[in-house]
Design an enzyme around this catalytic site. Structure first.
Site, PDB file in Angstrom:
ATOM      1  N   TYR A   1      -4.994 -18.218   5.555  1.00 17.20           N
ATOM      2  CA  TYR A   1      -4.812 -17.056   4.690  1.00 17.20           C
ATOM      3  C   TYR A   1      -5.355 -17.348   3.292  1.00 17.20           C
ATOM      4  CZ  TYR A   1      -2.324 -13.341   2.179  1.00 17.20           C
ATOM      5  OH  TYR A   1      -2.010 -12.256   1.408  1.00 17.20           O
TER       6      TYR A   1
ATOM      7  N   GLY B   1       0.822  -1.212   0.000  1.00 17.78           N
ATOM      8  CA  GLY B   1       0.000   0.000   0.000  1.00 17.78           C
ATOM      9  C   GLY B   1       0.855   1.260   0.000  1.00 17.78           C
TER      10      GLY B   1
ATOM     11  N   LYS C   1      -8.355 -15.446   1.258  1.00 15.99           N
ATOM     12  CA  LYS C   1      -8.064 -14.694   0.042  1.00 15.99           C
ATOM     13  C   LYS C   1      -8.835 -15.265  -1.151  1.00 15.99           C
ATOM     14  CE  LYS C   1      -5.219 -11.329   0.856  1.00 15.99           C
ATOM     15  NZ  LYS C   1      -5.317  -9.985   0.284  1.00 15.99           N
TER      16      LYS C   1
ATOM     17  N   THR D   1       3.149 -11.955  -6.554  1.00 18.25           N
ATOM     18  CA  THR D   1       4.030 -12.979  -6.005  1.00 18.25           C
ATOM     19  C   THR D   1       4.705 -12.446  -4.732  1.00 18.25           C
ATOM     20  OG1 THR D   1       5.800 -14.513  -6.591  1.00 18.25           O
ATOM     21  CG2 THR D   1       6.077 -12.243  -7.318  1.00 18.25           C
ATOM     22  N   ASN D   2       5.738 -13.133  -4.236  1.00 17.06           N
ATOM     23  CA  ASN D   2       6.456 -12.680  -3.025  1.00 17.06           C
ATOM     24  C   ASN D   2       7.046 -11.292  -3.252  1.00 17.06           C
ATOM     25  OD1 ASN D   2       6.265 -15.598  -2.971  1.00 17.06           O
ATOM     26  ND2 ASN D   2       7.591 -15.533  -1.178  1.00 17.06           N
TER      27      ASN D   2
HETATM   28  P1  GDP Z   1       6.051 -18.316   1.426  1.00 13.07           P
HETATM   29  O1  GDP Z   1       6.721 -17.878   0.165  1.00 13.07           O
HETATM   30  O2  GDP Z   1       4.576 -18.010   1.432  1.00 13.07           O
HETATM   31  O3  GDP Z   1       6.327 -19.752   1.744  1.00 13.07           O
HETATM   32  O4  GDP Z   1       6.600 -17.440   2.641  1.00 13.07           O
HETATM   33  P2  GDP Z   1       8.011 -16.761   2.975  1.00 13.07           P
HETATM   34  O5  GDP Z   1       8.190 -15.488   2.241  1.00 13.07           O
HETATM   35  O6  GDP Z   1       8.029 -16.670   4.467  1.00 13.07           O
HETATM   36  O7  GDP Z   1       9.143 -17.751   2.441  1.00 13.07           O
HETATM   37  C1  GDP Z   1       9.313 -18.968   3.060  1.00 13.07           C
HETATM   38  C2  GDP Z   1      10.473 -19.789   2.488  1.00 13.07           C
HETATM   39  O8  GDP Z   1      11.721 -19.195   2.816  1.00 13.07           O
HETATM   40  C3  GDP Z   1      10.466 -21.157   3.162  1.00 13.07           C
HETATM   41  O9  GDP Z   1      11.045 -22.112   2.280  1.00 13.07           O
HETATM   42  C4  GDP Z   1      11.365 -20.915   4.374  1.00 13.07           C
HETATM   43  O10 GDP Z   1      11.880 -22.119   4.913  1.00 13.07           O
HETATM   44  C5  GDP Z   1      12.445 -20.055   3.733  1.00 13.07           C
HETATM   45  N1  GDP Z   1      13.184 -19.209   4.702  1.00 13.07           N
HETATM   46  C6  GDP Z   1      14.500 -19.344   5.015  1.00 13.07           C
HETATM   47  N2  GDP Z   1      14.872 -18.459   5.944  1.00 13.07           N
HETATM   48  C7  GDP Z   1      13.774 -17.701   6.212  1.00 13.07           C
HETATM   49  C8  GDP Z   1      13.557 -16.595   7.098  1.00 13.07           C
HETATM   50  O11 GDP Z   1      14.436 -16.114   7.812  1.00 13.07           O
HETATM   51  N3  GDP Z   1      12.289 -16.065   7.110  1.00 13.07           N
HETATM   52  C9  GDP Z   1      11.288 -16.554   6.321  1.00 13.07           C
HETATM   53  N4  GDP Z   1      10.049 -15.991   6.365  1.00 13.07           N
HETATM   54  N5  GDP Z   1      11.476 -17.613   5.479  1.00 13.07           N
HETATM   55  C10 GDP Z   1      12.697 -18.165   5.423  1.00 13.07           C
END
Ligand code: GDP
Length: 313
Positions: free
Chosen positions: A138, A17, A142, A166-167
């Site tokens: 979630y 946002g 959504k 995406t992320n």
């Molecule tokens: P997702 O993409 O919805 O699964 O969510 P995230 O953005 O939290 O990404 C998660 C992926 O990153 C998983 O494979 C986690 O095991 C890996 N990962 C590794 N280190 C970290 C960390 O420090 N924080 C988070 N959020 N994920 C991590």
């Protein structure tokens, strides 16, 4: 959209946002509203309805939501389900009652697609299979939002569109190590290692594949869709490149200038193995969409002193 178009952003203090706000200001829009949740609590329909009735905005960006990374999602699934469901239903129902001419853009997410997908994931995969356990609350909320948009368009003629980013990462991210997303978590852990000598412990195996879209590039696509798109077909937004978590870690470590050994904590989940977004539909609508490389986005963050200070605080 012209400079006087009254434009409302729900979620204007969050990662996406706030990026939408910056993109709109850059385009010269002068009538942008971004109420905080204290002012308009999206969980209270009466508040949403009153606000929309008063403002009757021409455009509404719905980027608000309870969001979190893989651990936040898996430890508070009921909260993610409840809050994200109520927020979009309150908005749709209030809009159709008191502000039916507002054009609404709702942001879904590519993590609501099924657990298993042919890659890259096309929009048609929505509801095509079982969900990933770590973010079921979630995802169901959504999906309800996305279907809600389609049905309010169908029954009440609301001009609602849905984008599926995406992320994301970018300025103003959530750097909470437990609840934040992967890129923000990695940046913080490497900075803490460099500045405070902390050990780098990352989650899972490092093998999963993820994308990383800079928040302002996503916001740029959202604004473009708001101006140029009207359909009940959802639209993916991704950067068109991907890395494994290990590769992201290597790039971030190199940019920050630290090559300490990484420990992988296998008690934390990997989540979905691979999430890559098919952006053919977006490209057919917005052929000039040019998301930046990961290095470029990362450098924007690391060269922003205020952001780095916030990350380390
Ligand atoms: P997702 O993409 O919805 O699964 O969510 P995230 O953005 O939290 O990404 C998660 C992926 O990153 C998983 O494979 C986690 O095991 C890996 N990962 C590794 N280190 C970290 C960390 O420090 N924080 C988070 N959020 N994920 C991590």
């Amino acid at each position: 959209m012209d400079k006087d178009s009254k434009t409302l952003i729900f979620g204007g203090s969050g990662l996406l946002g706030s990026a939408v706000k910056r993109v709109l200001y850059t385009k010269g829009l002068e009538n942008v509203l971004a109420p905080r949740s204290k002012e308009v609590n999206l969980l209270e329909k009466a508040e949403v309805k009153k606000y929309l009735n008063k403002e009757k905005p021409e455009y509404i960006f719905m980027t608000a939501g309870l969001v979190g990374g893989i651990v936040g999602n898996s430890t508070r699934p009921a909260d993610f389900l409840y809050e994200n469901s109520m927020m979009i239903l309150n908005l749709l129902e209030s809009a159709r009652e008191v502000s039916p001419n507002s054009k609404i853009l709702y942001t879904g997410s590519n993590c609501i697609y099924p657990k298993e997908n042919p890659q890259p994931i096309k929009e048609g995969r929505l509801m095509a299979g079982k969900l990933e356990d770590t973010n079921k609350g979630y995802a169901v909320a959504k999906i309800l939002g996305v279907v809600g948009c389609e049905l309010y368009r169908k029954q009440y003629g609301l001009d609602v569109i849905c984008a599926m980013p995406t992320n994301l990462y970018g300025l103003n991210d959530n750097y909470d190590l437990e609840n934040g997303h992967m890129i923000a978590g990695l940046i913080k852990k490497f900075l803490l290692a460099k500045e405070k000598g902390k050990e780098i412990i990352l989650w899972g195996t490092g093998n999963p594949i993820r994308e990383a879209l800079y928040s302002e590039d996503c916001a740029d696509a959202l604004v473009y869709l708001m101006e140029n798109y009207s359909s009940d077909e959802i639209v993916n937004i991704g950067p068109g490149f991907h890395y494994s978590i290990k590769e992201f870690a290597e790039i971030i470590g190199r940019e920050i200038g630290i090559d300490s050994k990484i420990k992988w904590d296998s008690s934390k989940p990997d989540g979905t193995f691979e999430k890559r977004t098919d952006i053919e539909r977006l490209k057919s609508i917005y052929p000039d969409f040019k998301p930046r490389s990961f290095i470029e986005g990362l450098r924007n963050i690391l060269s922003n002193e205020k952001e780095v200070k916030k990350i380390l605080s």
